[in-house]
Motif scaffolding. Structure first.
Motif, PDB file in Angstrom:
ATOM      1  N   ILE A  44      40.985  39.388  42.677  1.00  0.00           N
ATOM      2  CA  ILE A  44      41.474  38.530  41.608  1.00  0.00           C
ATOM      3  C   ILE A  44      41.118  39.068  40.220  1.00  0.00           C
ATOM      4  CG2 ILE A  44      39.481  36.974  41.557  1.00  0.00           C
ATOM      5  CD1 ILE A  44      43.068  35.740  41.305  1.00  0.00           C
ATOM      6  N   LYS A  45      39.961  39.667  40.065  1.00  0.00           N
ATOM      7  CA  LYS A  45      39.550  40.213  38.764  1.00  0.00           C
ATOM      8  C   LYS A  45      40.473  41.351  38.330  1.00  0.00           C
ATOM      9  CE  LYS A  45      36.719  40.466  35.251  1.00  0.00           C
ATOM     10  NZ  LYS A  45      36.756  39.447  34.223  1.00  0.00           N
ATOM     11  N   VAL A  46      40.891  42.177  39.265  1.00  0.00           N
ATOM     12  CA  VAL A  46      41.811  43.275  38.959  1.00  0.00           C
ATOM     13  C   VAL A  46      43.165  42.705  38.541  1.00  0.00           C
ATOM     14  CG1 VAL A  46      43.021  45.287  39.907  1.00  0.00           C
ATOM     15  CG2 VAL A  46      40.613  44.867  40.494  1.00  0.00           C
ATOM     16  N   VAL A  47      43.624  41.689  39.260  1.00  0.00           N
ATOM     17  CA  VAL A  47      44.894  41.052  38.909  1.00  0.00           C
ATOM     18  C   VAL A  47      44.798  40.434  37.516  1.00  0.00           C
ATOM     19  CG1 VAL A  47      46.573  39.273  39.547  1.00  0.00           C
ATOM     20  CG2 VAL A  47      45.428  40.615  41.336  1.00  0.00           C
ATOM     21  N   GLN A  48      43.698  39.751  37.248  1.00  0.00           N
ATOM     22  CA  GLN A  48      43.489  39.128  35.940  1.00  0.00           C
ATOM     23  C   GLN A  48      43.589  40.146  34.819  1.00  0.00           C
ATOM     24  OE1 GLN A  48      39.434  38.208  34.991  1.00  0.00           O
ATOM     25  NE2 GLN A  48      40.038  38.376  32.861  1.00  0.00           N
ATOM     26  N   GLU A  49      42.883  41.244  34.966  1.00  0.00           N
ATOM     27  CA  GLU A  49      42.887  42.262  33.919  1.00  0.00           C
ATOM     28  C   GLU A  49      44.246  42.951  33.788  1.00  0.00           C
ATOM     29  OE1 GLU A  49      39.515  44.843  34.382  1.00  0.00           O
ATOM     30  OE2 GLU A  49      38.099  43.189  34.147  1.00  0.00           O
ATOM     31  N   THR A  50      44.903  43.167  34.913  1.00  0.00           N
ATOM     32  CA  THR A  50      46.227  43.793  34.887  1.00  0.00           C
ATOM     33  C   THR A  50      47.235  42.929  34.130  1.00  0.00           C
ATOM     34  OG1 THR A  50      45.805  44.903  36.987  1.00  0.00           O
ATOM     35  CG2 THR A  50      48.108  44.678  36.329  1.00  0.00           C
ATOM     36  N   LEU A  51      47.148  41.627  34.344  1.00  0.00           N
ATOM     37  CA  LEU A  51      48.083  40.706  33.698  1.00  0.00           C
ATOM     38  C   LEU A  51      47.663  40.320  32.286  1.00  0.00           C
ATOM     39  CD1 LEU A  51      48.889  38.378  36.730  1.00  0.00           C
ATOM     40  CD2 LEU A  51      50.274  40.250  35.799  1.00  0.00           C
ATOM     41  N   GLY A  52      46.443  40.689  31.894  1.00  0.00           N
ATOM     42  CA  GLY A  52      45.965  40.374  30.552  1.00  0.00           C
ATOM     43  C   GLY A  52      45.503  38.942  30.369  1.00  0.00           C
ATOM     44  N   HIS A  53      45.163  38.277  31.463  1.00  0.00           N
ATOM     45  CA  HIS A  53      44.661  36.909  31.359  1.00  0.00           C
ATOM     46  C   HIS A  53      43.215  36.917  30.873  1.00  0.00           C
ATOM     47  CE1 HIS A  53      47.752  35.709  34.670  1.00  0.00           C
ATOM     48  NE2 HIS A  53      48.304  35.809  33.480  1.00  0.00           N
ATOM     49  N   THR A  54      42.824  35.837  30.194  1.00  0.00           N
ATOM     50  CA  THR A  54      41.460  35.770  29.666  1.00  0.00           C
ATOM     51  C   THR A  54      40.439  35.364  30.720  1.00  0.00           C
ATOM     52  OG1 THR A  54      41.836  33.504  28.912  1.00  0.00           O
ATOM     53  CG2 THR A  54      42.218  35.270  27.318  1.00  0.00           C
ATOM     54  N   SER A  55      40.893  34.767  31.813  1.00  0.00           N
ATOM     55  CA  SER A  55      39.950  34.389  32.864  1.00  0.00           C
ATOM     56  C   SER A  55      40.586  34.531  34.238  1.00  0.00           C
ATOM     57  CB  SER A  55      39.465  32.948  32.679  1.00  0.00           C
ATOM     58  OG  SER A  55      40.469  32.036  33.059  1.00  0.00           O
ATOM     59  N   SER A  56      39.750  34.821  35.209  1.00  0.00           N
ATOM     60  CA  SER A  56      40.252  34.916  36.578  1.00  0.00           C
ATOM     61  C   SER A  56      40.597  33.534  37.124  1.00  0.00           C
ATOM     62  CB  SER A  56      39.256  35.633  37.483  1.00  0.00           C
ATOM     63  OG  SER A  56      38.012  34.977  37.467  1.00  0.00           O
ATOM     64  N   ALA A  57      39.970  32.482  36.570  1.00  0.00           N
ATOM     65  CA  ALA A  57      40.288  31.119  36.991  1.00  0.00           C
ATOM     66  C   ALA A  57      41.748  30.793  36.670  1.00  0.00           C
ATOM     67  CB  ALA A  57      39.363  30.118  36.319  1.00  0.00           C
ATOM     68  N   PHE A  58      42.190  31.193  35.492  1.00  0.00           N
ATOM     69  CA  PHE A  58      43.594  30.970  35.119  1.00  0.00           C
ATOM     70  C   PHE A  58      44.518  31.707  36.086  1.00  0.00           C
ATOM     71  CE2 PHE A  58      47.488  32.340  33.054  1.00  0.00           C
ATOM     72  CZ  PHE A  58      48.023  31.124  32.667  1.00  0.00           C
ATOM     73  N   THR A  59      44.187  32.951  36.375  1.00  0.00           N
ATOM     74  CA  THR A  59      45.001  33.753  37.289  1.00  0.00           C
ATOM     75  C   THR A  59      45.070  33.090  38.663  1.00  0.00           C
ATOM     76  OG1 THR A  59      44.316  35.745  36.112  1.00  0.00           O
ATOM     77  CG2 THR A  59      45.316  36.060  38.277  1.00  0.00           C
ATOM     78  N   ALA A  60      43.921  32.677  39.158  1.00  0.00           N
ATOM     79  CA  ALA A  60      43.869  32.037  40.472  1.00  0.00           C
ATOM     80  C   ALA A  60      44.642  30.724  40.480  1.00  0.00           C
ATOM     81  CB  ALA A  60      42.425  31.801  40.885  1.00  0.00           C
ATOM     82  N   ASP A  61      44.436  29.904  39.439  1.00  0.00           N
ATOM     83  CA  ASP A  61      45.138  28.619  39.369  1.00  0.00           C
ATOM     84  C   ASP A  61      46.645  28.803  39.287  1.00  0.00           C
ATOM     85  OD1 ASP A  61      42.728  27.291  39.432  1.00  0.00           O
ATOM     86  OD2 ASP A  61      42.682  26.906  37.264  1.00  0.00           O
ATOM     87  N   THR A  62      47.067  29.846  38.615  1.00  0.00           N
ATOM     88  CA  THR A  62      48.490  30.065  38.386  1.00  0.00           C
ATOM     89  C   THR A  62      49.190  30.699  39.581  1.00  0.00           C
ATOM     90  OG1 THR A  62      48.060  30.348  36.032  1.00  0.00           O
ATOM     91  CG2 THR A  62      50.177  31.160  36.844  1.00  0.00           C
ATOM     92  N   TYR A  63      48.522  31.634  40.251  1.00  0.00           N
ATOM     93  CA  TYR A  63      49.237  32.455  41.234  1.00  0.00           C
ATOM     94  C   TYR A  63      48.838  32.285  42.692  1.00  0.00           C
ATOM     95  CZ  TYR A  63      51.148  34.790  37.198  1.00  0.00           C
ATOM     96  OH  TYR A  63      51.798  35.050  36.027  1.00  0.00           O
ATOM     97  N   THR A  64      47.635  31.875  42.993  1.00  0.00           N
ATOM     98  CA  THR A  64      47.252  31.853  44.410  1.00  0.00           C
ATOM     99  C   THR A  64      48.005  30.801  45.206  1.00  0.00           C
ATOM    100  OG1 THR A  64      45.317  30.505  43.890  1.00  0.00           O
ATOM    101  CG2 THR A  64      44.971  32.877  44.125  1.00  0.00           C
ATOM    102  N   SER A  65      48.399  29.706  44.589  1.00  0.00           N
ATOM    103  CA  SER A  65      49.135  28.692  45.350  1.00  0.00           C
ATOM    104  C   SER A  65      50.557  29.155  45.686  1.00  0.00           C
ATOM    105  CB  SER A  65      49.188  27.383  44.574  1.00  0.00           C
ATOM    106  OG  SER A  65      49.894  27.559  43.364  1.00  0.00           O
ATOM    107  N   VAL A  66      51.035  30.175  44.998  1.00  0.00           N
ATOM    108  CA  VAL A  66      52.372  30.682  45.245  1.00  0.00           C
ATOM    109  C   VAL A  66      52.442  31.400  46.593  1.00  0.00           C
ATOM    110  CG1 VAL A  66      54.145  32.288  44.416  1.00  0.00           C
ATOM    111  CG2 VAL A  66      52.869  30.882  42.797  1.00  0.00           C
ATOM    112  N   PHE A  67      51.347  31.981  47.020  1.00  0.00           N
ATOM    113  CA  PHE A  67      51.336  32.774  48.236  1.00  0.00           C
ATOM    114  C   PHE A  67      50.430  32.138  49.296  1.00  0.00           C
ATOM    115  CE2 PHE A  67      52.285  35.868  44.875  1.00  0.00           C
ATOM    116  CZ  PHE A  67      53.501  36.327  45.345  1.00  0.00           C
TER     117      PHE A  67
END
Length: 62
Positions: free
Chosen positions: A9-32
């Motif tokens: 998740i940290k790699v995904v966060q940084e790749t997408l330019g998000h400020t936190s991994s929590a945002f990345t997880a909240d936004t994308y993990t429920s999709v898959f």
């Protein structure tokens, strides 16, 4: 897609330019749902000592 491929998740966060991994997880993990299933499988394998880590939850539900 990165999460579904098993990228941390940290790699995904940084790749997408998000400020936190929590945002990345909240936004994308429920999709898959397969990401959630893979995480559950890995956790069950760890708890049950299954080196393969495949189908542990399916075996428990059977």
């Amino acid at each position: 897609m990165m999460l579904a491929a098993g990228v941390e998740i940290k790699v995904v966060q940084e790749t997408l330019g998000h400020t936190s991994s929590a945002f990345t997880a909240d936004t994308y993990t429920s999709v898959f749902p397969q990401v959630a299933m893979a995480a559950a499988e890995k956790t069950a394998a760890l708890l049950l000592g299954d080196d393969e880590g495949r189908g542990v939850l399916r075996q428990l539900r059977a």
